[in-house]
Enzyme design. Sequence first.
Site, PDB file in Angstrom:
ATOM      1  N   GLY A  82     -31.129  22.406   9.579  1.00 41.57           N
ATOM      2  CA  GLY A  82     -29.983  21.434   9.879  1.00 41.57           C
ATOM      3  C   GLY A  82     -29.175  21.327   8.687  1.00 41.57           C
ATOM      4  CD1 TRP A  84     -26.135  25.821   5.866  1.00 39.58           C
ATOM      5  CD2 TRP A  84     -24.961  27.061   6.947  1.00 39.58           C
ATOM      6  NE1 TRP A  84     -26.056  26.903   4.896  1.00 39.58           N
ATOM      7  CE2 TRP A  84     -25.357  27.845   5.816  1.00 39.58           C
ATOM      8  CE3 TRP A  84     -24.375  27.694   7.811  1.00 39.58           C
ATOM      9  CZ2 TRP A  84     -24.957  28.930   5.310  1.00 39.58           C
ATOM     10  CZ3 TRP A  84     -23.955  29.292   7.609  1.00 39.58           C
ATOM     11  CH2 TRP A  84     -24.211  29.621   6.166  1.00 39.58           C
ATOM     12  CG  ASP A 110     -33.607  27.639  15.060  1.00 41.82           C
ATOM     13  OD1 ASP A 110     -32.903  27.838  14.081  1.00 41.82           O
ATOM     14  OD2 ASP A 110     -34.789  27.643  15.165  1.00 41.82           O
ATOM     15  CG  ASP A 126     -33.933  34.700  21.422  1.00 43.07           C
ATOM     16  OD1 ASP A 126     -32.610  35.148  20.757  1.00 43.07           O
ATOM     17  OD2 ASP A 126     -34.760  35.360  21.755  1.00 43.07           O
ATOM     18  CG  ASP A 150     -28.460  30.315   5.709  1.00 42.34           C
ATOM     19  OD1 ASP A 150     -28.123  31.272   4.993  1.00 42.34           O
ATOM     20  OD2 ASP A 150     -29.093  29.449   5.280  1.00 42.34           O
ATOM     21  CE  LYS A 190     -29.830  34.103   4.596  1.00 41.99           C
ATOM     22  NZ  LYS A 190     -30.953  32.998   4.294  1.00 41.99           N
TER      23      LYS A 190
END
Length: 235
Positions: A82, A84, A110, A126, A150, A190
């Site tokens: 959490g 971010w 998540d 998902d 990320d 990322k």
Amino acid sequence: MAKEKGSSGRGQRDLRTRVKSAKGRRLSSTLWLDRQLNDPYVQRAQKEGYRGRAAYKIMELDDKHRFLIPGARVVDLGCAPGGWIQVAVPRVNALGERKGKAVGTILGVDLQEVDPIPGSEIHVLDFLDEGADDKVKEWLGGMADVVMSDMAAASSGHKQTDHLRIMNLCEAAAYFAFEVLDEGGTFVAKVLAGGAEGELQKILKEKFKKVANVKPPSSRSNSSEKFVVATGFRG
């Protein structure tokens, strides 16, 4: 009493935290723990109340590219733990504390439950599931201005395999972003340098007006991670 000698040999103390090896702990685990305990960003995150050092990565990316603006509607894919979201809440004015500024919306998703963060809404989902994009738009109340990720696939210990896994995950996040982003939106994710990111770069350059590849200062120098910031979604 004898003086405690440091590296200088003149009684100065070595302030670096030393990690004692433990029976049954692999060397790689000991090295990771040593790096964590002595990482200034880890220490800073603990002091400032962030859930991980990754918070500083999104801070630095946003300081440079300015996508977390008041009123923005943000989706954080793979948001655990959490950090971010913690950074995004005040920047998009999700709590409405900045009077006269538009109030933003933050949605985190998540695979696992994440402890609540005031100013955000977090769901177990998902994003690869069929219909996940429609659920996100429903929860968000419309299209997103920012999709950020990320995420990293679980490590196999094999460098090439891990590189392909994270790039596949990043591509999936990009295609998800194409479904939920409003025109002019931003995608931040990322990636790992290593040769397999060329196709992703090609796709993003077709879909966005500008694509930047950034390695923020808080990203470890010995890590191959970098971040792609794609702005101006063409819709």
